[in-house]
Structures are given as structure tokens and as C-alpha cells.
Design an enzyme around this catalytic site. Structure first.
Site, short mmCIF file in Angstrom:
data_model
loop_
_atom_site.label_atom_id
_atom_site.label_comp_id
_atom_site.label_asym_id
_atom_site.label_seq_id
_atom_site.Cartn_x
_atom_site.Cartn_y
_atom_site.Cartn_z
N ASP A 498 0.88 -1.15 0.00
CA ASP A 498 0.00 0.00 0.00
C ASP A 498 0.93 1.21 0.00
OD1 ASP A 498 -2.34 1.50 0.28
OD2 ASP A 498 -2.10 1.59 2.45
N LYS A 499 0.50 2.39 -0.44
CA LYS A 499 1.41 3.54 -0.49
C LYS A 499 1.35 4.36 0.80
CE LYS A 499 0.63 7.39 -2.81
NZ LYS A 499 0.92 8.50 -1.88
N PHE A 628 -17.03 13.57 2.37
CA PHE A 628 -16.19 13.06 1.29
C PHE A 628 -16.67 11.69 0.86
CE2 PHE A 628 -12.66 10.46 -0.23
CZ PHE A 628 -12.24 11.24 -1.30
N ASP A 883 -1.46 -0.96 5.84
CA ASP A 883 -1.67 -0.44 7.20
C ASP A 883 -3.01 -0.90 7.76
OD1 ASP A 883 -3.31 1.01 5.61
OD2 ASP A 883 -2.51 2.98 6.11
N GLY A 884 -3.64 -1.86 7.10
CA GLY A 884 -4.88 -2.45 7.63
C GLY A 884 -6.10 -1.61 7.36
N ALA A 885 -5.94 -0.42 6.79
CA ALA A 885 -7.08 0.49 6.64
C ALA A 885 -8.13 -0.06 5.69
CB ALA A 885 -6.60 1.84 6.15
N ASN A 886 -7.73 -0.29 4.45
CA ASN A 886 -8.70 -0.83 3.49
C ASN A 886 -8.10 -2.05 2.81
OD1 ASN A 886 -6.73 0.55 2.26
ND2 ASN A 886 -8.02 1.92 1.09
N ASP A 887 -7.13 -2.66 3.50
CA ASP A 887 -6.41 -3.76 2.89
C ASP A 887 -6.80 -5.12 3.47
OD1 ASP A 887 -4.83 -1.78 1.57
OD2 ASP A 887 -3.70 -1.53 3.41
#
Length: 1178
Positions: A498-499, A628, A883-887
Site C-alpha cells: 500500500d502507499k 467526502f 496499514d490495515g485500513a482498506n487492505d
């Protein structure tokens, strides 16, 4: 008939299964019962292990509609079988007063199954139902999900909530009033209790399940066999080992259950208020909630016990449990299409699409905002295991099996050992019959050969290396919840990153702004916080267009919004609950600049701004917020300057999107070039826009207006340039991976050019490499789908779009790049939309793009998962670091997923790093490689151990002898277990090397290594066995034999005269036994050293001090008792005295054996790695 009997459930989904119907057969049951009695219960065990056989052996095929049992088989590559019993849910217990009430319940109920099941199952409609006829629904439960029979589709289907097939309009029109108590009770009957029940099984239940494992059953069989043969000590040792193994296994399994139970128990039972149809508020337990209930969200917040859609008010929610981001999110009520200016009445509600309006189970509502006199309400859409959290827990409770070549090969290898055991079994029987041995002895000895060939200690030995690797990972801050995956990580040859927050720093820094005046860009400015700009629309947009809120006095929200707001130095004030209660509307959030920024007099520069009479007071109230949306790539607000007549609309978002919604005359001509310059340098660019709203738009109208009515015809104001710095360690880590021939790929939700720029900066794409962007367009207006190709550094297309539908371009480019690797290499880059189009319409191109695709931008979470699958389909072992956010989905799907977030979302990931740094990736791969090589070493060693012992016993059986109880004990406990548990302790090699370890046991080099060692060991054992018979002093041993010809031997012999009868019975003491015992004991240690490889994946074995000490100690001990016999030791081990000359001869045999074994193993290794080294040099 067959088509009727076999159907598919969950079609097109991850858990798609074939379903077959069966009915219990009495005659089959009787035959199976007889078989169980005849086999002493073994058939019952076999049927317990094999659900498919169990059902087919006791049932007959039946139509699914009328069956008693269903047999399920997954349609994935594992083809796993499950069986479930059909149960009947009786609805007659539910009091229904009239047909009308029933029809109301059904029509008001629920979109999919709820309306169909009750009426469909009865087939007589509602009128028949009212005639007190009982109504029954058939269902079964599989993996915590209930599947009900649906007559409409003639199949079983799981009961859906309001998350499918319900339009946004009907949510307001049909569901916002709440349920009557009768409707609630009816749904409760169907949906069951709203809880994610992770039952912690009792120790007894777990014990039975663990003990019935085939491995422990085999151990039990071995122990019983050894006991009948009076091998009590070894049997006891295996029992102790098994008990230790079972206890540790039970402890870890129960601990995981308890952890999971505690994770879901936080919201399992809370008291909630729900609205009923007559507007009364009823307080119930959260476990009683059903889809359609209207839940009141309390002012002080709560932990959500279900998934619900907001229909009134606003909530601030912490979603870290699901997303991994601890940033509070503002949730607004679902837009009501019927009152919006431009209503989209047909739009279906979807929790993912409308996640900004959905409160997810397990997330924490921190605070709410509301209309006075009106409550903050949400409609329950999913309960129990159907919720987002329930699905996450299900994926942990019922994980997909890990498919890895090593384990498949291990089973094949065991089958080979079983075949070898079979040969020994037959040989023993024939040999014993020819020598007229008793039947009882024949049975015991022939079965004993099986327990020797398939060692019961094998699984414990195999897991030792993984356990040690897990401990080493823990020391460097990597936690693992799926230990079997450590071995698989040793095979990784591609890692997706992820970036944001992974390759780059988490936050963005404001680099500067570039304003637009008269449709022309001004020079970039660094400082936004100055007196000249304080009352400009540009700063007003930065001050208002965000989702920030104050939680306990601290400003919090999206980090990007925080950075922008901090850059202008303004102050945000929110209305308190008391202030809100005094007014008949929501008190707006107010922003104002600090006093020191306000000029003394009214500036004449900005004519548009109508100022309040008191120049010192300048405040802006945020009237309405459109949060958003990642789908729209923008957010907007409606705000009003204190004392102004007209309201202002401000918008910010992705530059291309914002520019498209602005008046063309306000967008600078060079907009595209300026934007490209910034994105190529790796900056994140956000555009701002503004317009004055008509004076007829009152506060109330603004509350109900659709965002489309606001977000158009704007004036373009300029750009904000944010810098996302690379993490310090990123370039070095990626360079290490490249040196190790491990491909790196970037998967991000960010802009394409920014992603390409970051990929260049971090070394993922080298300076001389070319990047080709694939832009795929879906079919439109009768035109077929097509792909446009262009270089990232220029918008010139490689060839004419019409010719691109063919695969010529990528093939040619890839071919050219492969021809000369020293020259320019090509990388493909694409965004999420293009990736989806290519997957759907250009299947033949996918493999080529997977082999050379490096940057995947604007990727949605499900697209990340699809990418991982596509890479796995072209035979990559894929690692994913996010980072676990949307992964979450991608982390779960990858062979090795590493989450850099310690939050609860990391439960989905097999590995979690304590430090949010990608330096954990090479560490994990190094440890994985070390664990994999350890597994190979241990497996090879255990295979050799069983073959050496098997051959020793076979040789001794030929003279009707055997190894003694204490000889077995010494070999199995003192040598084998000590060696196995210490040879696994080698730490990983300090750096990643270019070659990878083999993925399976069935490879030429590995098989050659094992077979050559088997031949060597058999050869030298046979040499000793037959050579001893040629010695001049040799005779068939008896208690009075004196081959030693020494006075000391008389003492040795006298101590054994008492046991003469017992010794004669088993014929253990003889010259052949002593010779075979000493030679084989040394052979175990020789192969242990030969197989204990160090470089290039593990530290050299001489650095494994426990192993070195153990081997030296055992060598010295065996050598000592061989050359200088100790009477007490010889007595215990049942060794006979042989001349000193033969002891020296045995030592020479052992030394030659050691030299040959180690020479062959070293030469095998050199031959094996030569191609790799030449490949690297070439």
C-alpha cells in the site's frame, strides 16, 4: 433427476458450494453399525473423519426439497465436504390475528427472503395460513449462517437483511416508522438472536476433538502395540509426549477462542431504545434487534450492536475496529430521494456504497448531533453474523485451508513410507511363518514394523521449527496468528505495498498553494496563514470544507483536513448540547480566524465579501456538509459568513473532478500541465472551488437539497499541494527485495501520476525504466471495450486506439524489454477502473499485465483483493503489506499478509508488525525461508530415521531378533528427539539472497539427497551385519559366550545369568544386535549433521550451540560405551561384549560412512545451487 438433486448455493460468491440432498436409510445404518462392531470402532472413526463417506454410507439420495440431510462441497480448489442436518422452524407459535396483519408483516418486512419464504413454503397463500394451518420452514446451519428453503428459487438461500434489494426511497417510506411488536416477534423467529456468538468450547469437547485426530489415533495404536510387546518405557515416553502435545495444543486453541470471544463480547448485550409504529419508545436488549427495527442512537454514544443506516441526525464514529484508522468519521443521514431536489428514487441502498451513512457493528459512536425534539435514529439493516463484524469473525472462525506444496508433498512422502512399511509387514509375516514363529508374535512384530516406518513423533518434529520461527518473529515485533503461513512466507517472490502510511509517511505536509485569479494561475505560495488572505474565499474554503469535529475539546478528524486547517491557524467552535436545545434547529459549527490575523480596518481588496458592521467579528457558520465520498472523489459544504445574506458553497477534491464541475471559463488553460507537473514530482494535489448560492435558498431548503444541486457551476479557485514524504527506510528495504529477486508492486487508492512518482522515488521503478499507462474503456454506446496505451511522461499514445484492442502493443513491449534486460525495462501502470475493465473484457491480457504491472492506482478494497488473486493465478507467491485500513481483504487473500496496524482490523491478517515500518517484510521472508529449510531438514532427517530403524529391525527380524526396549528408548528419546528439537534452532541468515528455497519435497535434488543417504546407510548397516558373521570369534550368542576373552567379561556375564530365561525369549542379546545398534546410532547423528544446512537461508549449524553441544555429547557417549564398555550401561541397553578389534572396525565403518554421507550431501547442494548462481551472473 441428478440435476434436481444437485444445486449451487451462494453462487458467484467466495463461499460458493454444491448441495446434495440425502435421506437416512435404516438398512444402510444397520450394515454400518455391524461394520463398526466388526472393526472395533475403527469404521466409526473413519466416517467421523470423512463427512462425504459418512453421509453416503448411511443415507440414500433424495430431492433437496424433502431431504433430511444435506451434503455440501466447496467449489474452490480444495473441494472440501461438509454435512448439515435439516431442521424445521415452526411459525405456528407466533400469534397472528388476521390475514391482513400477516400481509402487512410480509410487505413491510423485508426485501428478499422474508416476503417469499413464509408464503412460498405454504403454497396456499395468506388466506390458507389464517385458517390455523401450521406453517413450517426448513433450514440448515453451516458456518454460523442459516440457509432457509426458498420455494421461489427452489433452493436454499440465506436470509438477507435490508442490505440487498431495498431502495433508498423505501427505507424512508416503508421502514422508517419502525415495527409493531408482532412484526418484531415474527422476524425474531426467523433471524434469531442478534449476537456474534463465539462459543468457547469446553476443555472436554476440545480434548475429544483433538484426541480423535488421525495422528493421535495412530499413536494410541502404537502405544497399545508396544505395551503388548512389553516395550513399556518407550510406550510411556510416547504417552508423555502426546499428553504434553495435546495440553499445549488445547491451551493455544482455547486461548484463541477466548481472545476472539472477548473481541466480540464488547457489544454482545447492551440495552437499546427502539421506536415502534405508534411512536412509542421501547427499551430492549440488543440481542433482540432484527432488521427493520428503528434504533435510537444515544447522545453520549454507544458501541453499535448491529449494522444500521442513519435516517436522522449525524454521528461521529470511531471505525478503527473495521478500517484500522483511528480517525473519527462523520456519518450523516441517508439522503431521502423523495425530498431531494434531484431525487434518484431507483437507487438501491448498499452498505458499501452508502458507508458514509451506515453505522457498522462493533464501531464506536462517540457523539451525536440532532434536531431538537427529534432523535438520532438508524434502521437496523443486518444482525448477527451477517454484519460486517460478523463476516470478519466468520472468516477467522472458518479460515480457508492453506494450500502449500510442502504439505501436499509431505502426505505423498508419508504414503511412500506406508508403502515401505507394507513391504516390511509382508516380509515379516513370510519370514516368521517360514521360521515357525507363534501367531501372536507374528501379529505383534509385523504391526510393529508399521509403527517404526511411520514415526509417531513426526508432526511434533515438523512443528518445532515453526514454533521457534514464531518466537524469533515475536522478538523482532512481528506477531503471527497463523503459524503455518511462516513456511509459505519463505516462498514469497512478489510483495504488494500500500502507499500511504506504508511506503510513505502517514500524514501529508502542506507544501504550498497555487491560487487562480481571472482564470490564470498565480505563483505558488508557501504561507497560507497571513493577513492578505484571511478573508479570501480560498482560505474560507480551507476553513469550512472539512469533516473536523471537537471530541472532548480536541480537534480531530481526517489527517488531511487537520493539516489544512492547522495551516490557516483558524479556530473551530461547536455548539454545546445546551445551546442546541435552545434553538429549533442544529446550531452550526462556527470557524473564525484568530484576532491577530484580522486587520484593524476593513480591507477593500475583496469586494465580494459582505462584512458585518463590526469589523472585528468575522465568523463563518457551516450550515450543511456533504461528506467526502471516495466514489465521487470530493466533498462540499454550504456555509454562511456571519451577517451575509447569501450562502456560499465550497468544494474540494480530486483536481480532475473539481475542474469538470466548474465553469470552463474559470479553469486556467494550462490546468492539465500544471497538475501533471505537480503529480509527476509526487505531490498530492487537491483542487478548491466556490460559488455564491441564490438568496432564495433558505436554511431549511439547504437541509434537504441534494449535493448534485450544489456541486455544479462552480468557480475554480486553485490548488493545494500536499507532500507525502517517503519513509526513511523505504528505499533501502525495496533495494534489498530487488537484490533478492523479489518483485515489488504498488497498490494504492491515490492518484496515478503521484503513485508513479513515488514508485520512482523509492526505487520500485528505476530512472531509466519506462512506464506505460494502460487506460481501459468499458463498452459504451455499442462500441466494444478498448485499451489506450501511453507513456507516463507524455500523453502521446503508443499506437492508434482502434488498433489497441489487439494485444500487439503489450506483447511487443514486453518482448523487447525481455530481449535486453540491460537496456530499458517497461512497467505497466493502471487505475482501478481500467483494471476492472481488463479483468472483464481482456482476459488474455491479464497474465502479461500481471507479469509487468508495477503501479495500480485508485484501487478500491475489493479490487486489491482481485489483484492479489490475479497475481496468484500466474504462479506468484504474493505477500501484501498494508496499514490495515482498506487492505483487510487483500491481507487475508495473500500468501503472507502483514498488517502495519495493531488495531483490531489486523485480526484479518496472518502477521502484524508492532513497528509501522516495511522493514518487517524482509525480516519475515528471511524467517520464512529459515523455517522452510528447517522443515525440509527435519522431514528428511525423520524419513532417514524411520528408514534406518526400519532396516535395522528388518535385518534383526531375519535372525528372529529385535532391538531391545531400552535401545529403542535411547535411539528415539536420547538421539532423535534431542537432535530434532535442537537442529530446528538455527536462526535465519542475516540477509536475503537471490535464490529461493524449493517449494516442495518432490524435487530432483531433494529426492536424490534422501535416496542417496538411504542407500549409504543401508549399505553400511548391511556391511556391519554380514561382516560380523565372518569374524573368527563369531558364534550364535548364548549367555556363556565369551568373545571378549577377558576376565572383565566374566563379571559382565554373571550379572546377566539371572535374566537368562527372559533374554532367550526375545533373543535381543547377540553380536548382530550390538553391531547394528552401534552403527545405526552413529548413522542418526551423521545424517543429522549432513542435513543441517546453514547458508544461504540459515545461520551455519556451528552457530547453533545447543545442536553442536547435543551432537558432540551424544557422539562422545556412544563412542565411549562402544570402545570402553560400562557393565551397567551394557546391561540396561542389552549390549553383548565384542572383541576390541571389532569395536575399532565398527568405528572405521562409521567414519567411512560419515565421510561418504557428508561428501554426497555437500556435492548435491553444490550441483543444486549452480544453476541459480549462473542465472544471477548471466
Amino acid at each position: 433427476m441428478d440435476k434436481e438433486e444437485r444445486k449451487i448455493i451462494n453462487q458467484g460468491q467466495e463461499d460458493e458450494m454444491e448441495i446434495y440432498g440425502y435421506n437416512l436409510s435404516r438398512w444402510k445404518l444397520a450394515i454400518v453399525s455391524l461394520g463398526v462392531i466388526c472393526t472395533g470402532g475403527f469404521l466409526l472413526l473413519l466416517l467421523y473423519w470423512m463427512p462425504e463417506w459418512r453421509v453416503k454410507a448411511t443415507c440414500v439420495r433424495a430431492a433437496i426439497k424433502d431431504c433430511d440431510v444435506v451434503l455440501l462441497r466447496t467449489t474452490d480448489e480444495f473441494k472440501m465436504w461438509f454435512c448439515a442436518k435439516i431442521r424445521v422452524l415452526s411459525l405456528e407459535t407466533h400469534p397472528i390475528s388476521s390475514p391482513k396483519s400477516m400481509s402487512n408483516k410480509l410487505s413491510n418486512g423485508h426485501a428478499v427472503c422474508l416476503t417469499e419464504n413464509p408464503t412460498g413454503e405454504n403454497r396456499h397463500g395468506i388466506s390458507k395460513y389464517s385458517q390455523a394451518e401450521s406453517q413450517q420452514i426448513r433450514y440448515f446451519t453451516h458456518h454460523s449462517v442459516k440457509y432457509f428453503w426458498n420455494d421461489t428459487i427452489h433452493n436454499f438461500d440465506f436470509l438477507k437483511g435490508l442490505d440487498e434489494g431495498v431502495s433508498c426511497t423505501s427505507i424512508y417510506e416503508k421502514h422508517s416508522a419502525g415495527l409493531t411488536k408482532g412484526m418484531h416477534a415474527y422476524r425474531k423467529l426467523l433471524y434469531g438472536v442478534n449476537e456474534i456468538a463465539v462459543k468457547v468450547p469446553s476443555v472436554f469437547k476440545l480434548l475429544i476433538k483433538e484426541v480423535l485426530n488421525p495422528f493421535y489415533i495412530f499413536q494410541l495404536f502404537s502405544v497399545i502395540l508396544w505395551s503388548t510387546d512389553e516395550y513399556y518405557y518407550y510406550a510411556l515416553a510416547i504417552v508423555v509426549m502426546s499428553i504434553v502435545s495435546i495440553v499445549s495444543s488445547l491451551y493455544s486453541i482455547r486461548k484463541q477462542y477466548v481472545m476472539l470471544h472477548d473481541m466480540v463480547a464488547t457489544h454482545s448485550t447492551v440495552r437499546v431504545s427502539v421506536c415502534r409504529v405508534n411512536e412509542e419508545i421501547e427499551e430492549i436488549f440488543s440481542t433482540d434487534l432484527v432488521p427493520g427495527d428503528v434504533m435510537v442512537i444515544p447522545l453520549n454514544g454507544t458501541i453499535m450492536p448491529c449494522d444500521a443506516v442513519l435516517i436522522n441526525g449525524t454521528c461521529i464514529v470511531n471505525e478503527s475496529m473495521l478500517t484500522g484508522e483511528s480517525v473519527p468519521v462523520t456519518k450523516t443521514n441517508l439522503p431521502n430521494p423523495s425530498v431531494d431536489v434531484k431525487g434518484i428514487g431507483d437507487e438501491l441502498y448498499n452498505p458499501e456504497t452508502h458507508k458514509r451513512h451506515t453505522l457498522f457493528c462493533g464501531t464506536t459512536v462517540i457523539q451525536t448531533r440532532f434536531y431538537t425534539g427529534e432523535l438520532v435514529k438508524a434502521i437496523v439493516v443486518r444482525t448477527g453474523f451477517s454484519t460486517s463484524k460478523g463476516q470478519l469473525v466468520r472468516s477467522i472462525l472458518y479460515p480457508k485451508p492453506t494450500d502449500f506444496k510442502l504439505y501436499r508433498d509431505a502426505y505423498l512422502f508419508l504414503l511412500c513410507l506406508v508403502a515401505v512399511a507394507g513391504i516390511g509387514f509382508i516380509y515379516t509375516i513370510i519370514n516368521s511363518i517360514l521360521n515357525e514363529v507363534q501367531v501372536g508374535v507374528i501379529i505383534i512384530e509385523s504391526l510393529d514394523i508399521i509403527t517404526i516406518t511411520v514415526p509417531p513423533a513426526l508432526p511434533a518434529a515438523m512443528t518445532a521449527g515453526i514454533v521457534y520461527a514464531q518466537r524469533r518473529l515475536k522478538k523482532i515485533g512481528i506477531f503471527c496468528i497463523s503459524p503455518q503461513r511462516i513456511n509459505i512466507c519463505g516462498q514469497l517472490n512478489l510483495v504488494c505495498f500500500d502507499k500511504t502510511g506504508t511506503l510513505t509517511e502517514d500524514g501529508l505536509d502542506l507544501w504550498g498553494i497555487q491560487r487562480v485569479e481571472n482564470a490564470r494561475f498565480l505563483s505558488p505560495e508557501e504561507n497560507v496563514c497571513n493577513e492578505m488572505l484571511v478573508k479570501s474565499q480560498f482560505v474560507a474554503c480551507l476553513a469550512t470544507c472539512h469533516s473536523l469535529t471537537k471530541i472532548e475539546g480536541v480537534l480531530s478528524g481526517d489527517p488531511l483536513d487537520l493539516k489544512m486547517f492547522e495551516a490557516i491557524g483558524w479556530i473551530l467552535e461547536e455548539a454545546t448540547e445546551e445551546e442546541t436545545a435552545l434553538h429549533n434547529r442544529i446550531m452550526p459549527t462556527v470557524v473564525r480566524p484568530p484576532k491577530q490575523l484580522l486587520p484593524e480596518s476593513t480591507p477593500a481588496g475583496n469586494q465580494e465579501m459582505e462584512l458585518f458592521e463590526l469589523p472585528a467579528i468575522y465568523e463563518i457558520g457551516i450550515v450543511r456538509q456533504f461528506p467526502f465520498s471516495s466514489a465521487l472523489q470530493r466533498m462540499s459544504v454550504v456555509a454562511r459568513v456571519l451577517g451575509d445574506k447569501k450562502m456560499d458553497a465550497y468544494m474540494k477534491g480530486a483536481p480532475e473532478v473539481i475542474a469538470s464541475l466548474c465553469k470552463p471559463e474559470t479553469v486556467p488553460v494550462d490546468f492539465q500541465n500544471v497538475l501533471e507537473d505537480f503529480t509527476k514530482q509526487g505531490f498530492r494535489v487537491i483542487a478548491l472551488a466556490h460559488r455564491k448560492l441564490e438568496s432564495k435558498l433558505t436554511w431549511h431548503k439547504v437541509q434537504n437539497i441534494s449535493r448534485d444541486a450544489i456541486e455544479n457551476n462552480m468557480d475554480f479557485m486553485g490548488l493545494i499541494i500536499m507532500q507525502n514524504k517517503l519513509k526513511q527506510e523505504t528505499p533501502a528495504v525495496l533495494e534489498d527485495l530487488h537484490k533478492a529477486n523479489i518483485r515489488t508492486v504498488m497498490v494504492t487508492g491515490d492518484n496515478m501520476l503521484t503513485a508513479v512518482s513515488v514508485a520512482r522515488d523509492c526505487g520500485m521503478i528505476l530512472p531509466q525504466d519506462k512506464v506505460i499507462i494502460a487506460e481501459a474503456l468499458p463498452p459504451k454506446d455499442g462500441k466494444v471495450a478498448k485499451i489506450n496505451w501511453h507513456y507516463a511522461d507524455s500523453l502521446t499514445q503508443c499506437s492508434h486506439p482502434s488498433a489497441i484492442a489487439s494485444e500487439a502493443t503489450p506483447v511487443k513491449l514486453v518482448h523487447d524489454s525481455l530481449e535486453d534486460l540491460q537496456m530499458t525495462r517497461y512497467h505497466f501502470a493502471m487505475n482501478g477502473k481500467s483494471f476492472s475493465v481488463i479483468l472483464e473484457h481482456f482476459q488474455d491480457l491479464v497474465p502479461k499485465l500481471m507479469l509487468h504491472g508495477t503501479v495500480f492506482a485508485r484501487m478500491a478494497p475489493d479490487q486489491k483483493t482481485q489483484l492479489i488473486e490475479a497475481l496468484q493465478n500466474v504462479d506468484y507467491f504474493v505477500g501484501m503489506c498494508g496499514d490495515g485500513a482498506n487492505d483487510c481483504g487483500a491481507l487475508k487473500r495473500a500468501h503472507g499478509g502483514i498488517s502495519l496496524s495493531e488495531l483490531e482490523a489486523s485480526v484479518a491478517s496472518p502477521f502484524t508488525s508492532k513497528t509501522p515500518s516495511i522493514s518487517c517484510v524482509p525480516n519475515l521472508i528471511r524467517e520464512g525461508r529459515a523455517a522452510l529449510i528447517t522443515s525440509f531438514c527435519v522431514f528428511k532427517f525423520m524419513a532417514l530415521y524411520s528408514i534406518i530403524q526400519y532396516f535395522s529391525v528388518t535385518l534383526l527380524y531375519s535372525i528372529l531378533s529385535n532391538l531391545g526396549d531400552f535401545q529403542f528408548l535411547f535411539i528415539d528419546l536420547a538421539i532423535i528427539l534431542v537432535v530434532v528439537f535442537t537442529m530446528s534452532l538455527n536462526p535465519a541468515w542475516k540477509e536475503l539472497v537471490a535464490q529461493r528455497p524449493p517449494s516442495g519435497l518432490i524435487s530432483g535434488a531433494l529426492l536424490f539427497s534422501v535416496l542417496s543417504q538411504i542407500i549409504i546407510c543401508i549399505g553400511f548397516q548391511s556391511l556391519g551385519f554380514f561382516w560380523v558373521k565372518q569374524q573368527p570369534w563369531y558364534e550364535v550368542w548364548h549367555p556363556k559366550s565369551d568373545a571378549c576373552n577377558a576376565t572383565g567379561s566374566l563379571l559382565w556375564n554373571s550379572s546377566h545369568l539371572d535374566n537368562e530365561t527372559e533374554l532367550d525369549e526375545h533373543n535381543i542379546q547377540n553380536y548382530e544386535n550390538t553391531t547394528v545398534f552401534f552403527i545405526s546410532s552413529f548413522q542418526y547423528l551423521i545424517v543429522a549433521i549432513a542435513f543441517s544446512k546453514g547458508k544461504p537461508f540459515r545461520q551455519p549449524c556451528y552457530k547453533n550451540y545447543f545442536f553442536v553441544f547435543s551432537v558432540i555429547f551424544l557422539y562422545v557417549f556412544i563412542l565411549f560405551i562402544m570402545l570402553y564398555p560400562v557393565a551397567s550401561v551394557d546391561q540396561v541397553l542389552q549390549i553383548v561384549c565384542v572383541p576390541y578389534q571389532w569395536r575399532v572396525t565398527m568405528l572405521i565403518i562409521v567414519l567411512v560412512n560419515a565421510f561418504v554421507s557428508i561428501t554426497v550431501e555437500v556435492s548435491t547442494s553444490i550441483v543444486k545451487w549452480l544453476p541459480c548462481y549462473f542465472g544471477i551472473v548471466g
